[in-house]
Write an enzyme that holds these catalytic residues in place. Structure first.
Site, short mmCIF file in Angstrom:
data_model
loop_
_atom_site.label_atom_id
_atom_site.label_comp_id
_atom_site.label_asym_id
_atom_site.label_seq_id
_atom_site.Cartn_x
_atom_site.Cartn_y
_atom_site.Cartn_z
N CYS A 34 -1.65 4.40 12.01
CA CYS A 34 -1.99 5.82 11.97
C CYS A 34 -2.19 6.36 13.37
CB CYS A 34 -3.28 6.01 11.19
SG CYS A 34 -3.15 5.31 9.59
N GLY A 55 11.46 -4.03 2.50
CA GLY A 55 12.73 -4.07 1.75
C GLY A 55 12.86 -5.20 0.76
N SER A 104 0.82 -1.21 0.00
CA SER A 104 0.00 0.00 0.00
C SER A 104 0.86 1.27 0.00
CB SER A 104 -0.89 -0.01 1.24
OG SER A 104 -1.69 1.16 1.27
N THR A 124 8.91 -0.19 -1.56
CA THR A 124 9.79 0.88 -2.06
C THR A 124 10.45 0.54 -3.39
OG1 THR A 124 10.16 1.63 0.19
CG2 THR A 124 11.83 2.24 -1.42
N ASN A 145 4.92 -2.13 8.55
CA ASN A 145 4.81 -0.81 7.98
C ASN A 145 6.17 -0.12 8.14
OD1 ASN A 145 3.71 1.68 7.00
ND2 ASN A 145 1.70 0.98 7.71
N ASN A 151 -4.87 -0.52 7.94
CA ASN A 151 -3.58 0.07 8.28
C ASN A 151 -3.66 0.61 9.71
OD1 ASN A 151 -1.31 1.63 8.53
ND2 ASN A 151 -1.74 2.96 6.77
N GLY A 171 12.46 0.28 2.64
CA GLY A 171 13.51 -0.16 1.73
C GLY A 171 14.41 -1.20 2.36
#
Ligand SMILES: Cc1cc2nc3c(=O)[nH]c(=O)nc-3n(C[C@H](O)[C@H](O)[C@H](O)COP(=O)(O)O)c2cc1C
Length: 306
Positions: free
Chosen positions: A130, A244, A22, A266, A192, A127, A217
């Protein structure tokens, strides 16, 4: 010998275990010119709120060593525009997992209810990274009691497959995974982005306009592998590993640590077709290692006993 690449991620049937993450793959349509979306297991769309929202002001992306720092935050078209405009624009046969987030629990429930009723949504990923307005900005996924309340609410609002995406910014990922399982989630996605900060020394200010950001990443991959493994030891529901992933071998590592499926994030910024290569590379890897099923790799890590 052919390899069976299919997996079941909490009731979502995937042709192969490679999804995209996402926020790194837009709403899918942006990537369709570069990658046939049927080459991958599916994709998770950008997280959606009830109303359309702008994100944080720029600069909101910065490079870090083997990583990216971002503070894009809440920017999205809103749940209704996703359902009415983005979803119908996708080619047939693409597995779409919608992602939901909000600033209050009741609103999360409403976003999920709208997504759950929509044809073409294979499942929902909530998610939980947040900030919760009523808890003074702490992430939903950082407090077990708040996370439990969130999962209970979204579970009541949905009948289809429900994944909960966990924050890595916690002391015990196993505890958070157990909370999700206990409240009826069908699966867990992790991780996340890792909360992070970089500094511009001349200006004596954070590099990102927002101050803090999320690190993603290859630099976070070993952290993600550790957390996937710990969560897999704590729960029986399937895990989707994220963090990653750039190559098929990276994906294999996550499966060995207990992930049933993985998400490429990423890396999509560097190569929009990366997830397709990971999916095909995974199949080749399994063939060259004489595996009948890719799912035979799940949880096969031999961890030394302490
Ligand atoms: C620019 C950017 C935006 C993101 N937006 C979201 C988002 O809207 N919702 C979400 O659940 N995760 C979001 N993420 C987190 C990713 O989905 C993923 O969990 C994280 O980047 C780690 O995976 P990676 O290292 O492969 O990127 C975002 C990540 C990036 C880099």
């Amino acid at each position: 010998m052919s390899v069976d690449t299919r997996v079941d991620l909490g009731g979502i049937a995937l042709r192969n275990p490679v999804l995209t993450a996402s926020g790194t793959f837009g709403y899918g349509t942006e990537f369709a010119p570069f990658l046939d979306l049927r080459r991958i297991g599916g994709f998770v769309a950008k997280s959606l709120t009830l109303e359309p929202r702008f994100g944080n002001p720029p600069p909101r992306i910065a490079e870090a060593a083997s990583a990216m720092l971002n503070s894009i935050s809440l920017e999205n078209v809103g749940v209704d525009a996703f359902l009415n405009e983005k979803l119908p624009a996708l080619p047939e046969g693409v597995v779409v997992i919608a992602s939901a987030f909000e600033t209050e629990i009741e609103r999360y429930g409403e976003v999920c209810a709208r997504l759950d009723a929509a044809p073409g949504v294979a499942g929902i990923e909530v998610n939980a990274s947040c900030p919760h307005v009523k808890s003074g900005g702490i992430e939903f996924g950082q407090d077990p009691a708040v996370l439990a309340q969130l999962v209970r609410t979204v579970r009541k609002a949905t009948r289809g497959p429900l994944l909960v995406k966990l924050s890595p910014n916690v002391t015990s990922i196993a505890e958070m995974a157990r909370v999700c399982e206990g409240e009826g989630a069908d699966g867990i996605s992790l991780i996340n982005a890792v909360q992070a900060l970089d500094v511009d020394v001349e200006r004596r200010r954070p590099v990102l306009a927002n101050g803090l950001g999320g690190l993603s990443g290859p630099a976070i991959r070993p952290i993600a592998l550790r957390m996937v493994w710990q969560a897999s030891q704590a729960v029986k529901i399937p895990i989707c590993g994220i963090g990653g992933i750039e190559t098929a071998e990276d994906a294999v590592k996550f499966l060995l640590c207990g992930a049933t499926a993985v998400q490429v994030g990423t890396r999509n910024y560097l190569d929009p077709a990366a997830a397709g290569q990971v999916a095909e590379g995974l199949e080749s890897w399994a063939k060259s290692h004489d595996l009948a099923r890719i799912s035979d790799l799940v949880g096969a890590l031999e961890m030394p006993r302490r």
